[in-house]
Design an enzyme around this catalytic site. Structure first.
Site, short mmCIF file in Angstrom:
data_model
loop_
_atom_site.label_atom_id
_atom_site.label_comp_id
_atom_site.label_asym_id
_atom_site.label_seq_id
_atom_site.Cartn_x
_atom_site.Cartn_y
_atom_site.Cartn_z
N LYS A 1 8.12 -11.04 -1.18
CA LYS A 1 8.37 -9.77 -1.85
C LYS A 1 9.74 -9.19 -1.49
O LYS A 1 10.38 -8.53 -2.31
CB LYS A 1 7.25 -8.78 -1.55
CG LYS A 1 5.91 -9.20 -2.14
CD LYS A 1 5.99 -9.45 -3.65
CE LYS A 1 4.67 -9.81 -4.27
NZ LYS A 1 4.74 -9.99 -5.74
N TYR B 1 3.75 -13.80 2.09
CA TYR B 1 3.73 -12.72 1.11
C TYR B 1 4.88 -11.74 1.33
O TYR B 1 5.61 -11.38 0.40
CB TYR B 1 2.39 -11.99 1.17
CG TYR B 1 2.22 -10.95 0.10
CD1 TYR B 1 1.92 -11.30 -1.20
CD2 TYR B 1 2.39 -9.59 0.40
CE1 TYR B 1 1.77 -10.34 -2.19
CE2 TYR B 1 2.24 -8.62 -0.58
CZ TYR B 1 1.93 -9.00 -1.87
OH TYR B 1 1.79 -8.04 -2.84
N ILE C 1 -3.44 -2.26 -4.12
CA ILE C 1 -4.10 -1.98 -5.39
C ILE C 1 -5.54 -2.46 -5.31
O ILE C 1 -5.81 -3.58 -4.87
CB ILE C 1 -3.39 -2.70 -6.56
CG1 ILE C 1 -1.91 -2.31 -6.62
CG2 ILE C 1 -4.08 -2.41 -7.88
CD1 ILE C 1 -1.11 -3.13 -7.61
N ASP D 1 -0.58 -17.06 -17.87
CA ASP D 1 -1.37 -17.13 -16.65
C ASP D 1 -1.75 -18.58 -16.40
O ASP D 1 -1.88 -19.37 -17.35
CB ASP D 1 -2.64 -16.28 -16.79
CG ASP D 1 -3.22 -15.85 -15.45
OD1 ASP D 1 -3.10 -14.67 -15.11
OD2 ASP D 1 -3.78 -16.72 -14.73
#
Length: 249
Positions: free
Chosen positions: A161, A157, A190, A38
């Site tokens: 994707k 985004y 989510i 990360d």
């Protein structure tokens, strides 16, 4: 029950984020050692602390997934400390701006593509040759239902994707017959930081998610765990939509 062989070692990029954390904990509960990569070492260490508190084993590393040399060095470190990598989950990702395409900032678009697409590409480059040489392994790339639909205001985004899904299909063909598998999971919204950030900055371009329809990170982690496991040994190049049926509307 272990999810993949003995020993099994998983690398999870974005291991300090909501989905990365849930995935890492799911693996650890199955006896798999997990390396958490990360940009925030503190976030990765928090996930590691939870794993270790439950008797699991892992490693936390600060890694910029947009830099090939950093990723390659991280995989070397993981294999020296934990063992040979058998699972890679690319869950590192950012949402970028929420702006109409005509005013979407170019530098933001470039950054989203670098993290969400180049990061997935470089992670596979760092891991796949090793897996192929050993004759086995599983890669799960986290895409999104934005890989198969449009969302107003999210040019970076959505484009990223779509690209992740394309990379997954190419990689699946490239590894065919090697014993290695590459698949993608396509979550709907989510519950967590990302959807909260998008909704906070949206002015009608992004449809507000129904809280009742939001997935928990653990819902997606379960599918990732399946794809990484021997139970999915005949699954390669697949795109698993996990969205509670929202793309049917």
């Amino acid at each position: 029950m272990q999810l993949q062989g003995d020993p099994a070692i998983a690398v999870v990029t974005g291991g300090g984020g909501d989905l990365g954390r849930a995935t890492a904990l799911r693996f650890a509960a199955g006896g798999i050692a997990v390396a958490l990569l990360d940009t925030s070492l503190d976030a990765a260490r928090r996930t590691l602390a939870e794993i270790e508190a439950n008797g699991g084993r892992g490693l936390a590393l600060a890694v910029d997934v947009t830099r090939a040399e950093t990723l390659a060095a991280a995989i070397d470190t993981v294999e020296s400390a934990l063992g040979k990598v058998t699972i890679l989950v690319s869950s590192a990702g950012i949402e970028g701006a929420v702006e109409p395409i005509g005013t979407y900032p170019e530098d933001t678009f470039d950054r989203v593509m670098a993290v969400n697409v180049k990061g997935v590409f470089l992670a596979m480059q760092a891991v796949l040759p090793r897996m192929i040489a050993r004759g086995g392994g599983s890669v799960v790339n986290v895409a999104s239902t934005s890989a198969i639909r449009g969302r107003g205001g999210l040019a970076g985004y959505v484009a990223s994707k779509h690209a992740v899904l394309g990379l997954t299909k190419v990689a699946a063909l490239d590894v065919g017959g090697s014993g290695v598998r590459v698949n993608a999971v396509l979550p709907g919204p989510i519950a967590g930081r990302m959807i909260e950030s998008i909704e906070r900055r949206s002015e009608g371009g992004v449809r507000r998610a129904n809280p009742a329809a939001l997935a928990r990170p653990e819902d997606i982690a379960s599918t990732i765990a399946f794809l990484a496991s021997p139970e999915a040994r005949h699954v390669n190049g697949a795109a698993f939509v996990v969205d509670g049926g929202s793309t049917l509307i």
